[in-house]
Design an enzyme around this catalytic site. Structure first.
Site: not given
Ligand code: R5P
Length: 314
Positions: A170, A193, A195
């Site tokens: 990200d 990306k 969310r």
């Molecule tokens: C996001 O900002 C974090 O750095 C991680 O990419 C994220 O928390 C990972 O979460 P998940 O594995 O549920 O997609």
């Protein structure tokens, strides 16, 4: 001079605690940690800690609430037993991802946890790869914040990969990915990306060259592995030769293991800030665990001796 060093372990990651104590050449402190029939936690420190410089090792990983409460109760017990200074060593700081009010009427749990650790009696915090660096400022007590990057860099160097590109999953992670890329003489790419929900991610764009390259995605947390799986899919579609990931905290919740198993990832490199679940140990041959025990042990030694901790990363 402070009182003698004592290292205590909570029940969240006893293996890591043992390794840290071994590095420091000291036995782990004796404590009874048990449950009342209704689930309440009981802690009794079984040795004299009066005037001691005490370190409690406890990541607040799954089960986050129990592990956090246990840490608070240990701090309280040590404070009431007249320990001179209490450092909460929190290799994984849970509740970190709620770090701002990004929608109305929500809690900032990263700040709440900082408040309650301080209120319980922690004198200082030793943490690693907080979700965002700003969490250091949520505390009004000293915080030493370590990075797992040197441990990853050493391992990746041993792989002797050519055409290597480090990928930030990200835009927020670009700065740390750039640091890793620099140490490995690798190029840098990043994923833009979005969310969509707590569980779903949409890749909008890939910045940088990934076609025909060996890629290593660098991140702080792999939780449901949704972000990782989407990133891998997009990178493969854009012609990546191989894809691995170096992610500090293996939260590995819900569908994570199934997603890793079914993805074309070559290797998921994580650290032992959080112990791997039995499911993860059994079912994923793709997971490689590196230990951060020496790094944490060295930081504790330096804090004890009033030496620089930041120079560990120069
Ligand atoms: C996001 O900002 C974090 O750095 C991680 O990419 C994220 O928390 C990972 O979460 P998940 O594995 O549920 O997609």
């Amino acid at each position: 001079m402070r009182g003698p060093l004592k290292v205590f372990s909570g029940t969240a990651n006893p293996e890591l605690s043992k390794k840290i104590a071994d590095y420091l050449n000291t036995p782990l402190g004796q404590a009874d940690i048990s449950r009342f029939p209704d689930g309440e936690i009981f802690v009794k420190i079984k040795e004299n800690v009066r005037g001691c410089d005490v370190y409690i090792i406890q990541p607040t990983c799954n089960s986050a609430n129990d592990n956090l409460m246990e840490l608070l109760i240990m701090i309280d017990a040590l404070k009431r037993a007249s320990a001179e200074r209490i450092t909460a060593v929190v290799p994984y700081y849970g509740y970190a991802r709620q770090d701002r009010k990004d929608q109305p009427r929500v809690s900032i749990t990263a700040k709440l946890v900082a408040n309650i650790l301080t209120a319980a009696g922690a004198s200082r915090i030793l943490g690693m790869d907080f979700h965002v660096d700003q969490i250091q400022g949520f505390f009004d007590i000293p915080v030493d914040h370590l990075y797992a990057a040197p441990v990853f860099v050493e391992y990746i160097k041993s792989l002797n990969m050519d055409n290597l590109t480090i990928v930030s999953p990200d835009t927020g992670g670009i700065k740390s990915a750039r640091g890793v890329a620099k140490q490995l003489n690798a190029s840098l790419a990043a994923i833009d990306k979005r969310r969509v929900t707590g569980k779903d991610i949409e890749v909008l764009n890939i910045m940088g060259e990934v076609k025909g390259r060996n890629l290593i995605i660098v991140d702080d947390i792999v939780s449901t592995a949704g972000s990782l799986a989407e990133a891998i899919k997009a990178l493969k579609e854009n012609g990546a030769l191989s894809i691995s990931a170096a992610i500090t905290h293996p939260v590995l919740a819900g569908p994570a293991i199934a997603r890793i198993e079914s993805s074309p990832i070559d290797e998921l490199i994580v650290t032992d800030t959080i112990p791997l679940s039995e499911e993860a140990k059994k079912s994923s041959s793709k997971i490689k665990v590196l230990s951060v025990s020496n790094l944490l042990g060295e930081a504790i030694k330096r804090i004890k001796n009033n030496e620089s901790v930041s120079s560990l990363f120069e």
